[in-house]
Design a protein around this motif. Structure first.
Motif, PDB file in Angstrom:
ATOM      1  N   SER A   6      41.684  43.284  41.526  1.00  0.00           N
ATOM      2  CA  SER A   6      43.122  43.076  41.732  1.00  0.00           C
ATOM      3  C   SER A   6      43.512  43.166  43.195  1.00  0.00           C
ATOM      4  O   SER A   6      44.540  42.612  43.597  1.00  0.00           O
ATOM      5  N   CYS A   7      42.711  43.823  44.040  1.00  0.00           N
ATOM      6  CA  CYS A   7      43.035  43.925  45.464  1.00  0.00           C
ATOM      7  C   CYS A   7      42.839  42.604  46.190  1.00  0.00           C
ATOM      8  O   CYS A   7      43.298  42.449  47.328  1.00  0.00           O
ATOM      9  N   CYS A   8      42.149  41.633  45.573  1.00  0.00           N
ATOM     10  CA  CYS A   8      41.895  40.342  46.213  1.00  0.00           C
ATOM     11  C   CYS A   8      42.876  39.266  45.760  1.00  0.00           C
ATOM     12  O   CYS A   8      42.678  38.088  46.079  1.00  0.00           O
ATOM     13  N   ASP A  54      40.564  47.382  38.685  1.00  0.00           N
ATOM     14  CA  ASP A  54      40.826  48.168  39.898  1.00  0.00           C
ATOM     15  C   ASP A  54      39.487  48.530  40.519  1.00  0.00           C
ATOM     16  O   ASP A  54      38.720  49.316  39.965  1.00  0.00           O
ATOM     17  N   ARG A  65      38.595  50.216  43.172  1.00  0.00           N
ATOM     18  CA  ARG A  65      38.407  51.602  43.608  1.00  0.00           C
ATOM     19  C   ARG A  65      38.105  52.509  42.420  1.00  0.00           C
ATOM     20  O   ARG A  65      37.173  53.332  42.465  1.00  0.00           O
ATOM     21  N   THR A  80      37.536  40.398  52.130  1.00  0.00           N
ATOM     22  CA  THR A  80      38.640  41.114  51.502  1.00  0.00           C
ATOM     23  C   THR A  80      38.099  41.824  50.272  1.00  0.00           C
ATOM     24  O   THR A  80      37.527  41.199  49.376  1.00  0.00           O
ATOM     25  N   HIS A  81      38.259  43.129  50.259  1.00  0.00           N
ATOM     26  CA  HIS A  81      37.836  43.963  49.132  1.00  0.00           C
ATOM     27  C   HIS A  81      38.591  45.269  49.249  1.00  0.00           C
ATOM     28  O   HIS A  81      39.429  45.455  50.145  1.00  0.00           O
ATOM     29  N   TRP A  82      38.285  46.183  48.311  1.00  0.00           N
ATOM     30  CA  TRP A  82      38.951  47.481  48.416  1.00  0.00           C
ATOM     31  C   TRP A  82      38.390  48.244  49.608  1.00  0.00           C
ATOM     32  O   TRP A  82      37.198  48.252  49.875  1.00  0.00           O
TER      33      TRP A  82
END
Length: 573
Positions: A9-11, A128, A130, A181-183
């Motif tokens: 979801s962070c991407c 998620d 992380r 782009t990643h956590w």
């Protein structure tokens, strides 16, 4: 066939680029780990993935392309992204695009190198990154109804994200040829402090390990193996608890790195248990030494001991009369009563002889609370055992006398039936007796039978007193075992960060529309508190007997000795 794409979801707001991750062919699933932005050189991307694969032992590859139309509006972007599939040659080639401000995404797969290129039905699952990376998936306690197979599939996804930690260490602001782009954690300063603490803990652990090796060497010396010291070490609860805590300190100060999550959690649980135990012990010590409470305790100990001895004398005087209107054998009753009264007299003399030193003993005993609350509780249990030693002696005398009469009556009863106990074969065999043997056996049986009520009454009374002391000591040891075995770190982790202890996952439907991929949100189900205790419970030094109520009643009836607990390596009497 349905293809599942696990997307971080962070991407979701990342710039357009290519998707890197792991392809799970046995599950028809793709786990996306990061997005590589434009511009990039394919050769450098392949070299970077090779280094990541060598360090993580995870087969990381380019899975497809990612298009964010809100940020990239070039007309030939979609054709360019499709052409990347020929460079990286991964099948199926996954294409995910975000359509401006729309909440629906488009996701498709292409099989270019197959005979007939086709698209498969795709399910897009958000997770998620992380939480999945930091969590540990626990297998189900019962593997029925295919839950074990589902758990193995989920563990492959969790393991992929956890082992790719090296990939997430790349800073997004690094000036390098590849932008990802990643956590990424925002606590860079905190991580530096943690690293400094780790470096500082190494010499402290080495010093502690050296001191513990000296203490353990002294404990294993031959001096402590001689009879008086070895007997005290095996019988005193304080010595057992100190040895148990010494083993815990050796586990914590060990230089050997934890290989599995279970070993890491065990070390953390032991460390937190020791900290809380010592903190509670220091609080108890500060309470004892405030307002001269130890002096007040020493002043009240002698009157309490005298009061208990007085009540025991009254009880014996009652037994030497006609207790509850029962007709006892007067001669045996007087002998047993005077015998036990003499023991009480000796005990009172011993207590008054020790009275000038009791306050000093309690003062030094209170200092032991700095070693932990469990050590103080074990010392309390040993003090109770010493103060009630006369009750234990009464119980042993009564139990042995009652047991002797019970076994004598059972042996003489076999004599009447013409049988005897075969010691070699451990069974009852037939036997012929002459007249003299039968006559003497009848006399002995009659004597033992008429003396049995008097002995049984004394045995019953002292057994009840002994059971009262055993219950008090058992409650103390239950509290000690609760502190020793409770996985406090795991419970705190379950309370504050429940996703770290994962029992499984659940999926929530975000959007569903015809012609669009189904979008799901993967959420972590934490372990229940009972499962946390059952999974990470620490071992204790005491082993409570597993006797049933029937076995316990049989031991009481036969006059066998009963102990509140037994230590490892000992047999229950």
């Amino acid at each position: 066939m349905v293809l599942k794409v696990f997307f971080p979801s962070c991407c979701s707001s990342a710039d357009s680029g290519i998707l890197i991750g792991r392809w799970l062919s046995e599950q028809s699933s793709a786990v996306v780990l990061a997005v590589v932005h434009f511009p990039f050189i394919p050769v450098q991307v392949k070299q970077y993935l090779g280094e990541v694969q060598r360090m993580t032992k995870v087969s990381v590859s380019v899975l497809g392309s990612w298009s964010n139309s809100k940020q990239e509006k070039e007309e030939g972007l979609s054709e360019f992204l499709e052409d990347l599939g020929t460079i990286f040659s991964h099948e199926p080639w996954i294409q995910i695009s975000k359509e401006g401000d729309s909440k629906f995404w488009s996701c498709s797969t292409l099989q270019k190198h197959s005979g007939s290129p086709k698209e498969e039905e795709v399910i897009l699952v958000y997770y998620d990154q992380r939480k999945v990376m930091l969590s540990h998936l626990h297998p189900p306690l019962d593997a029925a109804d295919g839950r074990a197979e589902d758990a193995s599939k989920l563990s492959a996804i969790f393991d992929t994200v956890a082992r790719s930690r090296v990939l997430f260490m790349t800073d997004r602001y690094d000036e390098g040829p590849i932008k990802l782009t990643h956590w990424q954690s925002e606590g860079v300063e905190a991580s530096i402090i943690v690293e400094l603490l780790k470096q500082a803990s190494v010499p402290a652990c080495m010093l502690l390990a050296f001191l513990l090796s000296l203490v353990s060497g002294i404990c294993r010396s031959r001096v402590l193996k001689f009879w008086p010291l070895s007997f005290l070490w095996s019988k005193l609860s304080t010595c057992e608890q100190l040895g148990h805590r010494l083993q815990h300190l050796q586990v914590i100060s060990s230089n050997k790195k934890a290989q599995t999550q279970t070993q890491l959690m065990r070390k953390a649980n032991i460390f937190v248990s020791l900290l809380i135990d010592v903190a509670l012990g220091i609080l108890l010590m500060s309470w004892l030494y405030r307002k001269n409470r130890i002096g007040h305790l020493a002043d009240t100990l002698i009157p309490v001991a005298d009061h208990v001895a007085e009540k025991l004398q009254d009880l014996l005087q009652w037994l030497m009369g006609a207790p509850a209107g029962l007709k006892m054998n007067r001669a045996l009753d007087q002998v047993l009563g005077r015998f036990f009264l003499y023991h009480i007299h000796l005990w009172i003399s011993y207590i008054h002889l020790m009275s000038p030193f009791i306050e000093m003993i309690l003062w030094y005993v209170g200092l032991s609370a700095c070693l932990g609350l469990t050590v103080a509780l074990c010392i309390l249990s040993d003090i109770i055992a010493l103060l009630t030693f006369h009750i234990y002696c009464f119980y042993v005398y009564g139990a042995r006398l009652y047991c002797l009469k019970i076994y004598g009556l059972s042996s003489l009863w076999r004599l009447f039936r013409g049988k005897k106990w075969n010691v070699l074969r451990q069974r009852v065999d037939s036997c012929s007796y002459d007249l003299d043997q039968l006559f003497i056996g009848t006399l002995l049986f009659t004597i033992l039978l008429f003396l049995l009520p008097t002995t049984a009454l004394y045995y019953l009374v002292f057994t009840l007193l002994r059971l009262l002391v055993v219950i008090v000591q058992g409650l103390i040891h239950l509290l000690v075992d609760l502190i020793d075995s409770l996985p406090l770190y795991s419970l705190i982790l379950r309370l504050c960060r429940s996703y770290r202890l994962a029992a499984g996952v659940k999926f929530r439907v975000l959007e569903q529309q015809d012609g669009k991929p189904l979008r799901l949100l993967m959420q972590i189900n934490p372990l229940s508190y009972g499962a946390v205790v059952q999974t990470y419970r620490l071992p204790t030094y005491s082993c409570y007997p597993k006797d049933s109520w029937a076995s316990l009643c049989k031991k009481l009836f036969l006059g066998e000795l009963i102990y509140p607990w037994k230590h490892k390596g000992e047999k229950q009497d």
